[in-house]
Design a protein around this motif. Sequence first.
Motif, PDB file in Angstrom:
ATOM      1  N   LEU A   1     -12.677   0.055  -7.009  1.00  0.00           N
ATOM      2  CA  LEU A   1     -13.418   1.022  -5.744  1.00  0.00           C
ATOM      3  C   LEU A   1     -14.705   1.222  -5.271  1.00  0.00           C
ATOM      4  CD1 LEU A   1     -12.950   4.207  -5.887  1.00  0.00           C
ATOM      5  CD2 LEU A   1     -14.303   4.452  -7.790  1.00  0.00           C
ATOM      6  N   ARG A   2     -15.776   0.604  -6.064  1.00  0.00           N
ATOM      7  CA  ARG A   2     -17.002   0.204  -5.538  1.00  0.00           C
ATOM      8  C   ARG A   2     -16.514  -0.605  -3.844  1.00  0.00           C
ATOM      9  NH1 ARG A   2     -19.904  -3.133 -10.116  1.00  0.00           N
ATOM     10  NH2 ARG A   2     -18.719  -4.917  -9.972  1.00  0.00           N
ATOM     11  N   ASP A   3     -15.981  -1.776  -4.439  1.00  0.00           N
ATOM     12  CA  ASP A   3     -16.113  -1.895  -2.754  1.00  0.00           C
ATOM     13  C   ASP A   3     -15.245  -1.317  -1.482  1.00  0.00           C
ATOM     14  OD1 ASP A   3     -15.868  -5.010  -3.861  1.00  0.00           O
ATOM     15  OD2 ASP A   3     -14.355  -4.886  -4.585  1.00  0.00           O
ATOM     16  N   LEU A   4     -14.152  -0.419  -2.077  1.00  0.00           N
ATOM     17  CA  LEU A   4     -14.091   1.014  -1.109  1.00  0.00           C
ATOM     18  C   LEU A   4     -14.989   1.813  -0.367  1.00  0.00           C
ATOM     19  CD1 LEU A   4     -10.348   0.828  -2.355  1.00  0.00           C
ATOM     20  CD2 LEU A   4     -11.175  -0.612  -0.630  1.00  0.00           C
ATOM     21  N   GLN A   5     -15.946   2.082  -1.828  1.00  0.00           N
ATOM     22  CA  GLN A   5     -17.270   3.174  -1.331  1.00  0.00           C
ATOM     23  C   GLN A   5     -17.773   3.059  -0.213  1.00  0.00           C
ATOM     24  OE1 GLN A   5     -17.904   3.465  -5.455  1.00  0.00           O
ATOM     25  NE2 GLN A   5     -16.481   5.737  -5.651  1.00  0.00           N
ATOM     26  N   ALA A   6     -18.111   1.245  -0.694  1.00  0.00           N
ATOM     27  CA  ALA A   6     -19.297   0.529   0.267  1.00  0.00           C
ATOM     28  C   ALA A   6     -18.959   0.730   1.854  1.00  0.00           C
ATOM     29  CB  ALA A   6     -20.175  -0.634  -0.145  1.00  0.00           C
ATOM     30  N   ALA A   7     -17.184  -0.099   1.365  1.00  0.00           N
ATOM     31  CA  ALA A   7     -17.120  -0.554   3.102  1.00  0.00           C
ATOM     32  C   ALA A   7     -16.756   1.158   3.564  1.00  0.00           C
ATOM     33  CB  ALA A   7     -15.379  -0.916   2.550  1.00  0.00           C
ATOM     34  N   THR A   8     -16.267   1.973   3.180  1.00  0.00           N
ATOM     35  CA  THR A   8     -15.827   3.540   3.714  1.00  0.00           C
ATOM     36  C   THR A   8     -16.856   4.563   4.339  1.00  0.00           C
ATOM     37  OG1 THR A   8     -15.748   4.673   1.918  1.00  0.00           O
ATOM     38  CG2 THR A   8     -13.880   3.530   2.877  1.00  0.00           C
ATOM     39  N   THR A   9     -18.334   3.871   3.389  1.00  0.00           N
ATOM     40  CA  THR A   9     -19.630   4.568   3.885  1.00  0.00           C
ATOM     41  C   THR A   9     -19.798   3.980   4.979  1.00  0.00           C
ATOM     42  OG1 THR A   9     -20.254   4.821   1.412  1.00  0.00           O
ATOM     43  CG2 THR A   9     -22.253   5.124   3.244  1.00  0.00           C
ATOM     44  N   ALA A  10     -19.491   2.674   4.972  1.00  0.00           N
ATOM     45  CA  ALA A  10     -20.163   1.813   6.645  1.00  0.00           C
ATOM     46  C   ALA A  10     -19.857   2.289   7.607  1.00  0.00           C
ATOM     47  CB  ALA A  10     -20.125   0.447   6.476  1.00  0.00           C
ATOM     48  N   GLY A  11     -17.913   3.005   7.984  1.00  0.00           N
ATOM     49  CA  GLY A  11     -17.181   2.979   8.474  1.00  0.00           C
ATOM     50  C   GLY A  11     -15.531   2.087   8.876  1.00  0.00           C
ATOM     51  N   CYS A  12     -16.135   1.275   7.416  1.00  0.00           N
ATOM     52  CA  CYS A  12     -14.866   0.248   7.590  1.00  0.00           C
ATOM     53  C   CYS A  12     -13.458   1.351   7.448  1.00  0.00           C
ATOM     54  CB  CYS A  12     -15.290  -0.842   6.822  1.00  0.00           C
ATOM     55  SG  CYS A  12     -16.342  -1.737   6.959  1.00  0.00           S
ATOM     56  N   LEU A  13     -12.031   0.455   7.732  1.00  0.00           N
ATOM     57  CA  LEU A  13     -11.015   0.497   7.180  1.00  0.00           C
ATOM     58  C   LEU A  13     -10.855   0.231   6.003  1.00  0.00           C
ATOM     59  CD1 LEU A  13      -9.793  -0.127  10.945  1.00  0.00           C
ATOM     60  CD2 LEU A  13     -10.344   1.671  10.262  1.00  0.00           C
ATOM     61  N   PRO A  14     -10.392   0.611   4.440  1.00  0.00           N
ATOM     62  CA  PRO A  14     -10.206   0.503   4.061  1.00  0.00           C
ATOM     63  C   PRO A  14      -9.242   0.018   3.427  1.00  0.00           C
ATOM     64  CG  PRO A  14     -10.333   2.143   4.102  1.00  0.00           C
ATOM     65  CD  PRO A  14     -10.677   2.062   5.328  1.00  0.00           C
ATOM     66  N   HIS A  15      -9.129  -1.596   2.483  1.00  0.00           N
ATOM     67  CA  HIS A  15      -8.145  -2.027   2.169  1.00  0.00           C
ATOM     68  C   HIS A  15      -8.136  -2.232   0.767  1.00  0.00           C
ATOM     69  CE1 HIS A  15      -6.142  -2.152   5.491  1.00  0.00           C
ATOM     70  NE2 HIS A  15      -7.484  -2.244   6.553  1.00  0.00           N
ATOM     71  N   LEU A  16      -7.460  -2.507  -0.240  1.00  0.00           N
ATOM     72  CA  LEU A  16      -7.455  -2.568  -1.678  1.00  0.00           C
ATOM     73  C   LEU A  16      -6.244  -3.521  -2.056  1.00  0.00           C
ATOM     74  CD1 LEU A  16      -8.514  -1.826  -4.812  1.00  0.00           C
ATOM     75  CD2 LEU A  16      -6.222  -0.370  -5.106  1.00  0.00           C
ATOM     76  N   VAL A  17      -6.876  -4.664  -2.756  1.00  0.00           N
ATOM     77  CA  VAL A  17      -5.603  -6.009  -2.825  1.00  0.00           C
ATOM     78  C   VAL A  17      -5.581  -5.363  -4.693  1.00  0.00           C
ATOM     79  CG1 VAL A  17      -6.116  -6.838  -1.013  1.00  0.00           C
ATOM     80  CG2 VAL A  17      -7.604  -7.341  -2.774  1.00  0.00           C
ATOM     81  N   LEU A  18      -4.444  -5.741  -5.112  1.00  0.00           N
ATOM     82  CA  LEU A  18      -4.195  -5.451  -6.711  1.00  0.00           C
ATOM     83  C   LEU A  18      -3.980  -6.330  -7.276  1.00  0.00           C
ATOM     84  CD1 LEU A  18      -1.156  -3.082  -6.373  1.00  0.00           C
ATOM     85  CD2 LEU A  18      -3.067  -2.275  -7.027  1.00  0.00           C
TER      86      LEU A  18
ATOM     87  N   VAL B   1      -6.949   4.694   2.489  1.00  0.00           N
ATOM     88  CA  VAL B   1      -6.637   3.644   1.929  1.00  0.00           C
ATOM     89  C   VAL B   1      -5.712   3.023   1.849  1.00  0.00           C
ATOM     90  CG1 VAL B   1      -6.654   4.181   0.025  1.00  0.00           C
ATOM     91  CG2 VAL B   1      -7.564   1.924   0.401  1.00  0.00           C
ATOM     92  N   LYS B   2      -5.619   1.948   2.727  1.00  0.00           N
ATOM     93  CA  LYS B   2      -4.036   1.118   2.628  1.00  0.00           C
ATOM     94  C   LYS B   2      -4.469   0.374   1.271  1.00  0.00           C
ATOM     95  CE  LYS B   2      -2.951   1.796   7.162  1.00  0.00           C
ATOM     96  NZ  LYS B   2      -3.528   3.063   7.079  1.00  0.00           N
ATOM     97  N   ILE B   3      -2.714   0.101   0.156  1.00  0.00           N
ATOM     98  CA  ILE B   3      -3.143  -0.239  -0.589  1.00  0.00           C
ATOM     99  C   ILE B   3      -1.751  -2.139  -0.280  1.00  0.00           C
ATOM    100  CG2 ILE B   3      -1.883  -0.756  -3.043  1.00  0.00           C
ATOM    101  CD1 ILE B   3      -3.394   2.033  -3.212  1.00  0.00           C
ATOM    102  N   HIS B   4      -2.241  -2.932  -0.677  1.00  0.00           N
ATOM    103  CA  HIS B   4      -1.416  -4.041  -0.889  1.00  0.00           C
ATOM    104  C   HIS B   4      -1.547  -5.246  -2.106  1.00  0.00           C
ATOM    105  CE1 HIS B   4      -2.488  -3.793   3.703  1.00  0.00           C
ATOM    106  NE2 HIS B   4      -3.525  -3.520   3.696  1.00  0.00           N
ATOM    107  N   ALA B   5      -0.305  -5.983  -2.240  1.00  0.00           N
ATOM    108  CA  ALA B   5      -0.561  -6.614  -3.484  1.00  0.00           C
ATOM    109  C   ALA B   5      -1.625  -7.422  -3.130  1.00  0.00           C
ATOM    110  CB  ALA B   5       1.323  -7.332  -3.433  1.00  0.00           C
ATOM    111  N   ASP B   6      -2.054  -8.421  -2.504  1.00  0.00           N
ATOM    112  CA  ASP B   6      -2.565  -9.210  -2.030  1.00  0.00           C
ATOM    113  C   ASP B   6      -2.942  -9.727  -1.159  1.00  0.00           C
ATOM    114  OD1 ASP B   6      -0.747 -10.973  -1.635  1.00  0.00           O
ATOM    115  OD2 ASP B   6      -0.248 -11.947  -3.251  1.00  0.00           O
ATOM    116  N   LEU B   7      -4.269 -10.781  -1.045  1.00  0.00           N
ATOM    117  CA  LEU B   7      -4.139 -11.198   0.460  1.00  0.00           C
ATOM    118  C   LEU B   7      -3.850 -11.560   1.682  1.00  0.00           C
ATOM    119  CD1 LEU B   7      -7.692 -11.108   2.357  1.00  0.00           C
ATOM    120  CD2 LEU B   7      -7.683 -13.285   0.831  1.00  0.00           C
ATOM    121  N   ALA B   8      -2.277 -11.935   1.076  1.00  0.00           N
ATOM    122  CA  ALA B   8      -1.549 -12.749   1.605  1.00  0.00           C
ATOM    123  C   ALA B   8      -0.667 -11.229   2.234  1.00  0.00           C
ATOM    124  CB  ALA B   8      -0.500 -13.413   0.941  1.00  0.00           C
ATOM    125  N   ALA B   9      -0.371 -10.413   1.171  1.00  0.00           N
ATOM    126  CA  ALA B   9      -0.044  -9.418   1.991  1.00  0.00           C
ATOM    127  C   ALA B   9      -0.616  -8.205   2.936  1.00  0.00           C
ATOM    128  CB  ALA B   9       0.250  -8.436   0.599  1.00  0.00           C
TER     129      ALA B   9
END
Length: 190
Positions: free
Chosen positions: A133-150, A172-180
Motif C-alpha cells: 500500500l505505501r508504494d502505491l500511496q507514494a506513487a499516486t500522490t506523485a501522480g503516477c499510474l499505480p500497479h500492485l504486484v502480488l 490501481v491495476k493488479i498483476h500476478a508479478d512483474l512479468a505479468a
Amino acid sequence: MGQPIKLIILDRDGTINEDRDDYVKSVDEWVPIPGALEAIARLNQYGWHVVIATNQSGLGRGLFDMDALNAMHQRMNELLVRHGGRVDAIFFCPHAPEDNCRCRKPLPGLFEQIAERYGISLAGTVHAVGDSLRDLQAATTAGCLPHLVLTGKAARMSADKQQALREQIKGVKIHADLAAFAHVILNSSP
C-alpha cells in the motif's frame, strides 16, 4: 522536441527481489523473483526506462551499510546485463521511520526526486509498480499510474484486501508479478 521519455518506477524488495521480514541485508540475501529481471529487460528492449524507488531503512537502523547496499545493486545490475536489461537509476530512502523524512514511502519524496532528475511530470504518464500500500500511496500522490504486484508483501493478500486496496487507490491495476505487468504494458503500448 523529442519523444517524451517512457518511464517506469519500480519498488525493489518484494517487486524485483524476494522480500524478507528481517530485511534484505546482504548480496547473499538479494534473490531475484523468478521472471522479474527478464521483465525489466523486455521493458528496456521496447524503449522503457526503468528506475527504482525503494525504502532502505535497514541503513538507518544499522542493519547494513552502504557497501552492502551497493553490492546488492551491483549484483542486480550484473544479473540484468545477462538478460539484456538495465536500471537507469536507483533512488533510495536510507532513513528509519522515526526520522520523519519526506523520502520514505508512503510520502512522495523519492518520486519527486525522480521527476526532478528527469525533468518531467509524473502525472498520468509514468507507471509505478510495488507490492505494498505505501508504494502505491507514494506513487499516486506523485501522480503516477499505480500497479500492485502480488509478490512480496502482497503475496498473501486476500481477495477482500485486494478489493479494499482498489477502493483506497483509485485506478490501481493488479498483476500476478512483474512479468505479468510487463506483458500488459507491452501489449497495450503503441
